[in-house]
Design a protein around this motif. Structure first.
Motif, PDB file in Angstrom:
ATOM      1  N   PHE A  25       0.867  -1.182   0.000  1.00 45.75           N
ATOM      2  CA  PHE A  25       0.000   0.000   0.000  1.00 45.75           C
ATOM      3  C   PHE A  25       0.903   1.230   0.000  1.00 45.75           C
ATOM      4  O   PHE A  25       1.708   1.399   0.917  1.00 45.75           O
ATOM      5  CB  PHE A  25      -0.873   0.032   1.267  1.00 45.75           C
ATOM      6  CG  PHE A  25      -2.093  -0.845   1.204  1.00 45.75           C
ATOM      7  CD1 PHE A  25      -2.253  -1.791   0.215  1.00 45.75           C
ATOM      8  CD2 PHE A  25      -3.103  -0.712   2.145  1.00 45.75           C
ATOM      9  CE1 PHE A  25      -3.380  -2.596   0.155  1.00 45.75           C
ATOM     10  CE2 PHE A  25      -4.229  -1.507   2.097  1.00 45.75           C
ATOM     11  CZ  PHE A  25      -4.377  -2.452   1.105  1.00 45.75           C
ATOM     12  N   PRO A  73      -6.126  -1.071  -3.199  1.00 42.44           N
ATOM     13  CA  PRO A  73      -7.193  -1.631  -2.349  1.00 42.44           C
ATOM     14  C   PRO A  73      -8.329  -2.254  -3.166  1.00 42.44           C
ATOM     15  O   PRO A  73      -8.812  -3.341  -2.840  1.00 42.44           O
ATOM     16  CB  PRO A  73      -7.689  -0.416  -1.551  1.00 42.44           C
ATOM     17  CG  PRO A  73      -6.532   0.521  -1.535  1.00 42.44           C
ATOM     18  CD  PRO A  73      -5.849   0.340  -2.867  1.00 42.44           C
ATOM     19  N   VAL A 107      -9.187  -6.569   8.911  1.00 50.37           N
ATOM     20  CA  VAL A 107      -8.145  -5.736   8.312  1.00 50.37           C
ATOM     21  C   VAL A 107      -7.094  -5.472   9.386  1.00 50.37           C
ATOM     22  O   VAL A 107      -7.403  -4.912  10.449  1.00 50.37           O
ATOM     23  CB  VAL A 107      -8.725  -4.405   7.770  1.00 50.37           C
ATOM     24  CG1 VAL A 107      -7.608  -3.482   7.305  1.00 50.37           C
ATOM     25  CG2 VAL A 107      -9.710  -4.683   6.640  1.00 50.37           C
ATOM     26  N   LEU A 167      -3.797  -0.080  10.251  1.00 48.37           N
ATOM     27  CA  LEU A 167      -4.582   1.063   9.761  1.00 48.37           C
ATOM     28  C   LEU A 167      -3.696   2.224   9.317  1.00 48.37           C
ATOM     29  O   LEU A 167      -4.196   3.209   8.799  1.00 48.37           O
ATOM     30  CB  LEU A 167      -5.508   1.574  10.878  1.00 48.37           C
ATOM     31  CG  LEU A 167      -6.589   0.613  11.346  1.00 48.37           C
ATOM     32  CD1 LEU A 167      -7.342   1.202  12.526  1.00 48.37           C
ATOM     33  CD2 LEU A 167      -7.548   0.312  10.200  1.00 48.37           C
ATOM     34  N   GLU A 179      -2.148   7.563  10.761  1.00 46.20           N
ATOM     35  CA  GLU A 179      -3.208   7.000   9.909  1.00 46.20           C
ATOM     36  C   GLU A 179      -3.578   7.925   8.765  1.00 46.20           C
ATOM     37  O   GLU A 179      -4.430   7.591   7.939  1.00 46.20           O
ATOM     38  CB  GLU A 179      -4.479   6.776  10.727  1.00 46.20           C
ATOM     39  CG  GLU A 179      -4.407   5.653  11.715  1.00 46.20           C
ATOM     40  CD  GLU A 179      -5.738   5.506  12.443  1.00 46.20           C
ATOM     41  OE1 GLU A 179      -6.722   5.107  11.820  1.00 46.20           O
ATOM     42  OE2 GLU A 179      -5.773   5.820  13.644  1.00 46.20           O
ATOM     43  N   SER A 214      -3.924   6.966   4.782  1.00 49.78           N
ATOM     44  CA  SER A 214      -3.588   5.547   4.704  1.00 49.78           C
ATOM     45  C   SER A 214      -4.577   4.850   3.777  1.00 49.78           C
ATOM     46  O   SER A 214      -5.785   5.090   3.846  1.00 49.78           O
ATOM     47  CB  SER A 214      -3.673   4.946   6.102  1.00 49.78           C
ATOM     48  OG  SER A 214      -3.765   3.551   5.999  1.00 49.78           O
ATOM     49  N   ALA A 236      -5.386   1.867   4.042  1.00 48.25           N
ATOM     50  CA  ALA A 236      -6.174   0.918   4.842  1.00 48.25           C
ATOM     51  C   ALA A 236      -7.606   1.430   4.978  1.00 48.25           C
ATOM     52  O   ALA A 236      -8.569   0.665   4.907  1.00 48.25           O
ATOM     53  CB  ALA A 236      -5.545   0.730   6.220  1.00 48.25           C
ATOM     54  N   HIS A 237      -7.753   2.730   5.157  1.00 49.28           N
ATOM     55  CA  HIS A 237      -9.100   3.289   5.320  1.00 49.28           C
ATOM     56  C   HIS A 237      -9.896   3.213   4.017  1.00 49.28           C
ATOM     57  O   HIS A 237     -11.100   2.993   4.038  1.00 49.28           O
ATOM     58  CB  HIS A 237      -9.020   4.724   5.843  1.00 49.28           C
ATOM     59  CG  HIS A 237      -8.547   4.749   7.271  1.00 49.28           C
ATOM     60  ND1 HIS A 237      -9.347   4.348   8.307  1.00 49.28           N
ATOM     61  CD2 HIS A 237      -7.360   5.067   7.811  1.00 49.28           C
ATOM     62  CE1 HIS A 237      -8.674   4.444   9.437  1.00 49.28           C
ATOM     63  NE2 HIS A 237      -7.454   4.876   9.166  1.00 49.28           N
ATOM     64  N   VAL A 266     -11.263  -4.472  12.587  1.00 46.97           N
ATOM     65  CA  VAL A 266      -9.899  -3.956  12.409  1.00 46.97           C
ATOM     66  C   VAL A 266      -9.065  -4.194  13.663  1.00 46.97           C
ATOM     67  O   VAL A 266      -9.592  -4.283  14.777  1.00 46.97           O
ATOM     68  CB  VAL A 266      -9.893  -2.439  12.085  1.00 46.97           C
ATOM     69  CG1 VAL A 266     -10.650  -2.154  10.801  1.00 46.97           C
ATOM     70  CG2 VAL A 266     -10.455  -1.626  13.226  1.00 46.97           C
ATOM     71  N   ASP A 277      -5.111  -2.730  15.073  1.00 49.23           N
ATOM     72  CA  ASP A 277      -3.816  -2.075  14.874  1.00 49.23           C
ATOM     73  C   ASP A 277      -3.216  -1.782  16.238  1.00 49.23           C
ATOM     74  O   ASP A 277      -3.807  -1.056  17.035  1.00 49.23           O
ATOM     75  CB  ASP A 277      -3.968  -0.779  14.060  1.00 49.23           C
ATOM     76  CG  ASP A 277      -2.605  -0.247  13.617  1.00 49.23           C
ATOM     77  OD1 ASP A 277      -1.734  -0.048  14.503  1.00 49.23           O
ATOM     78  OD2 ASP A 277      -2.398  -0.048  12.413  1.00 49.23           O
ATOM     79  N   ALA A 327      -3.020  -4.847   5.863  1.00 53.80           N
ATOM     80  CA  ALA A 327      -3.002  -3.546   5.183  1.00 53.80           C
ATOM     81  C   ALA A 327      -1.744  -2.752   5.527  1.00 53.80           C
ATOM     82  O   ALA A 327      -1.320  -1.900   4.756  1.00 53.80           O
ATOM     83  CB  ALA A 327      -4.249  -2.753   5.551  1.00 53.80           C
ATOM     84  N   ALA A 328      -1.168  -2.988   6.693  1.00 51.81           N
ATOM     85  CA  ALA A 328       0.119  -2.363   7.051  1.00 51.81           C
ATOM     86  C   ALA A 328       0.984  -3.458   7.667  1.00 51.81           C
ATOM     87  O   ALA A 328       0.529  -4.194   8.544  1.00 51.81           O
ATOM     88  CB  ALA A 328      -0.072  -1.222   8.049  1.00 51.81           C
TER      89      ALA A 328
END
Ligand SMILES: NC(=O)c1ccc[n+]([C@@H]2O[C@H](COP(=O)([O-])OP(=O)(O)OC[C@H]3O[C@@H](n4cnc5c(N)ncnc54)[C@H](O)[C@@H]3O)[C@@H](O)[C@H]2O)c1
Length: 428
Positions: A263, A297, A318, A321, A330, A333, A335-336, A351, A353, A376-377
């Motif tokens: 990402f 994504p 997920v 974040l 964040e 990001s 991820a969102h 989620v 994190d 995602a991270a």
């Protein structure tokens, strides 16, 4: 406030905007023995610093704040005009991009207007924020237009871009060459006196070259990561394995060097390209780079649907974040974005994190009953093989694990947990 001659000031430097860039910078100046005024219009941020509490994670910064607090060399203000108490005024305000691809200079313009009446001969104004080419000359021209200053002779203006990476501020402030693009005869020299506090090499250049060097370093990175991301999407179309192709490109090949997929966003990379794109002679090229990174994504969501069918009412966990590994930031990001896309598929998104300030469910809670897990991270916590064991144990049946980072060495973007455990052990 009446303007004074800047040489009468009792403060060495002020920093306007105590964000991820400005606060560590203000603390670092104070730690080198300079008397510093820190300015921010966010009362919560000022309150945290006053209480000696770092408002965000930055390696080593809390210890630094403790030291600076004890030294009494940092004072705080919510008024931009108070920055004029110092001879050197550094602007570290945010410079976002409008969605139609144009630099948003509102914060910088507002600070300039607050400073106009209090600037005096001897002051230097340093733009540390990332800015579009031509902005430093604009700022100099603005001061001349409204106050009649001869920039480079009585008042000094320069761009000294911040080039640190989040999490490495304290390590890099003393070592990265400090680029200074000064306006007129003496701005570069005057501003170099301030940054000499850090002892790093100083690279003097013109304002526009400093601006270009900063944004193009980030454009290079953004493009560098777009290529493996595009390759990842190509590989899915051809049923090829992106990690194997990357290994074939790079292995013992002197002209290899493609990066790994992932990402790619964050407050800098996601918008700095716009400062070139807004007046590019090849419009669309960098926008295409951005569209590649921005579509990762969606590519993952489509890949999940191709394997599992509808996601409606199915639990997707997920993990991570933040915009990159091992940070609590964040902002911007992907991820969102991923979460929003999954929610638009009517999935039940959970989620986890371990780094973000707002508490999230535990890893186990997020995984319980999940049919899909997306990394995602790639935080260090997730790269640990024990995290994969927890995924296999807590998720529902043999869940689909989506890992564009190759956290566990299994070299699969999409794979079932059982496969990952076997492959990870084989490839280790
Ligand atoms: N974050 C990074 O890693 C990084 C790295 C290199 C360069 N940059 C660039 O540095 C600049 C700052 O980035 P950042 O991430 O520190 O931003 P940030 O949003 O974290 O910090 C900006 C700060 O300015 C304050 N502020 C906003 N308007 C104000 C005003 N009118 N008066 C006083 N304070 C005000 C905000 O409250 C905030 O604390 C940007 O141009 C960015 O592109 C950031």
């Amino acid at each position: 406030m009446a303007s004074m001659n800047a040489s009468q000031s009792t403060v060495d430097v002020s920093v306007i905007g105590l964000g991820r860039v400005g606060l560590p910078l203000a603390l670092s100046f104070a730690d080198r023995g300079l008397r510093v005024v820190g300015v921010d219009n966010d009362p919560a941020r000022l309150g945290a610093v006053r209480e000696g509490r770092m408002p965000f994670q930055e390696t080593g910064a809390q210890e630094l704040l403790d030291r600076v607090h004890a030294s009494g060399r940092l004072s705080l203000s919510e008024r931009v005009a108070d920055a004029a108490q110092a001879r050197h005024i550094v602007i570290t305000l945010g410079t976002p991009s409008f969605s139609h691809i144009e630099i948003d200079m509102r914060d910088i313009r507002s600070a300039l207007d607050d400073l106009l009446g209090v600037l005096a001969p001897g002051h230097s104004l340093i733009l540390r924020s990332t800015i579009a080419p031509g902005t430093t000359e604009f700022v100099a021209g603005y001061l001349t237009k409204h106050r009649g200053f001869a920039i480079g002779e009585d008042v000094f203006v320069a761009h000294a871009p911040e080039r640190i990476a989040a999490g490495r501020f304290l390590e890099e402030i003393d070592t990265l060459p400090c680029i200074i693009g000064g306006v007129g005869a003496r701005s570069g020299e005057v501003v170099a006196e301030l940054f000499a506090a850090f002892g790093a090499q100083i690279a003097q250049t013109t304002p526009v070259q400093a601006e270009l060097a900063k944004i193009w370093a980030n454009i290079l990175r953004y493009t560098h990561f777009a290529l493996p991301n595009l390759l990842m999407m190509d590989c899915e179309r051809y049923a090829a394995n992106v990690f194997e192709v990357i290994d074939l490109i790079n292995r013992d090949y002197p002209r290899g060097g493609i990066a790994q997929p992932g990402f790619t966003a964050g407050t800098c990379l996601r918008k700095d390209f716009a400062f070139s794109e807004e007046r590019s002679v090849a419009p669309g090229m960098l926008l295409a780079v951005s569209r590649v990174n921005e579509s990762v994504p969606l590519f993952l969501v489509e890949g999940i649907k191709r394997r599992l069918g509808t996601l409606a009412n199915r639990k997707v966990a997920v993990l991570g974040l933040t915009f990159k590994a091992d940070t609590d930031d964040e902002r911007d990001s992907l991820a969102h974005k991923l979460i929003r896309l999954l929610e638009r598929e009517l999935a039940d998104v959970a989620v986890h994190d371990p780094h973000v300030p707002t508490p999230t469910p535990t890893l186990e809670q997020a995984l319980d009953g999940a049919e899909v897990v997306v990394v995602a991270a790639d935080h260090a916590e997730f790269r640990d093989p024990r995290a994969l064991a927890v995924i296999a144990e807590r998720s529902s049946g043999d869940c689909l694990v989506v890992d564009p980072w190759n956290c566990w060495g299994a070299a699969q973007v999409f794979a079932y947990a059982s496969e990952l455990i076997t492959l990870g052990a084989t490839n280790a």
